[in-house]
Design an enzyme around this catalytic site. Structure first.
Site, PDB file in Angstrom:
ATOM      1  N   HIS A 121      16.859   1.366  13.445  1.00 38.80           N
ATOM      2  CA  HIS A 121      16.691   0.508  14.622  1.00 38.80           C
ATOM      3  C   HIS A 121      15.644  -0.602  14.458  1.00 38.80           C
ATOM      4  O   HIS A 121      14.946  -0.962  15.406  1.00 38.80           O
ATOM      5  CB  HIS A 121      16.368   1.359  15.859  1.00 38.80           C
ATOM      6  CG  HIS A 121      16.931   0.771  17.115  1.00 38.80           C
ATOM      7  ND1 HIS A 121      16.808   1.353  18.347  1.00 38.80           N
ATOM      8  CD2 HIS A 121      17.639  -0.384  17.321  1.00 38.80           C
ATOM      9  CE1 HIS A 121      17.402   0.616  19.266  1.00 38.80           C
ATOM     10  NE2 HIS A 121      17.918  -0.439  18.666  1.00 38.80           N
ATOM     11  N   CYS A 123      12.031   1.419  21.958  1.00 38.48           N
ATOM     12  CA  CYS A 123      12.227   1.998  20.633  1.00 38.48           C
ATOM     13  C   CYS A 123      11.896   1.114  19.436  1.00 38.48           C
ATOM     14  O   CYS A 123      11.043   1.445  18.642  1.00 38.48           O
ATOM     15  CB  CYS A 123      13.665   2.480  20.524  1.00 38.48           C
ATOM     16  SG  CYS A 123      14.012   3.201  18.940  1.00 38.48           S
TER      17      CYS A 123
END
Length: 203
Positions: free
Chosen positions: A71, A16
């Site tokens: 993130h 990710c």
């Protein structure tokens, strides 16, 4: 339907944070200090030397907003509002990490976000941003937290699909994209807006 569907593609990284760094900067993730996945324990994030697409668009007068999963570093220098985005509404990292604060800008709205409602809240904020920005060029980065595990869906979608909770989660994202498209049309800007839908690191 309008647009083009691309069915053969590559991702710069299969996890990710790294894939998101490449998506936002156009650079290999190792070049921007994002070789893997950032965690709540990390004190660093995506290199502050790297310009994001939001940084570049701001120089040409675009309003910019990031909604959803970030993130790319949760410490102050790495948050979206320091990476070219005028505003941010979302979570600093992944739904499998805890606690998971829901932020607006740098303010904590919920110490541990209600994961069932994340997609719904992202959608509401995206529609609001479109309505407020319709008179100006804008860039909206809308990053859903799901279907990353652990899976969640709101009560309006839980049990609606024939594919279990995963299907319910995808159905809610499908609804969300539809709401965004309706907002563009309602505000008369659908023909002057480019929409790109992709997963962050491959399907």
């Amino acid at each position: 339907t309008n647009g083009v569907r691309f069915t053969n593609h590559s991702t710069p990284h299969p996890v990710c944070s790294a894939a998101r760094a490449a998506l936002l900067t156009g650079l290999y993730p190792t070049r921007v200090n994002s070789p893997g996945v950032f965690s709540p324990l990390d004190v660093d994030g995506m290199s502050t030397d790297a310009a994001t697409i939001a940084d570049l668009l701001k120089t040409t007068g675009y309003n910019t907003m990031a909604i959803g999963k970030w993130h790319l570093g949760h410490a102050e220098p790495y948050l979206p509002t320091n990476r070219g985005f005028d505003d941010f509404y979302g979570v600093p990292y992944s739904v499998d990490m805890a606690p998971l604060p829901l932020l607006h800008g740098r303010k904590i709205l919920e110490e541990d976000a209600d994961r069932d409602l994340l997609t719904q809240k992202y959608t509401e904020k995206a529609v609001s941003f479109i309505e407020q920005s319709k008179e100006h060029p804008f860039f909206l980065y809308l990053a859903y937290s799901y279907p990353h595990i652990p899976l969640h869906a709101s009560k309006n979608f839980r049990g609606r699909s024939k594919s279990g909770l995963y299907g319910d989660t995808v159905a809610e994202i499908d609804w969300s994209v539809g709401e965004v498209m309706k907002a563009l049309k309602k505000n008369g800007i659908e023909k002057n807006t480019q929409v790109i839908f992709t997963s962050d690191h491959g399907p």
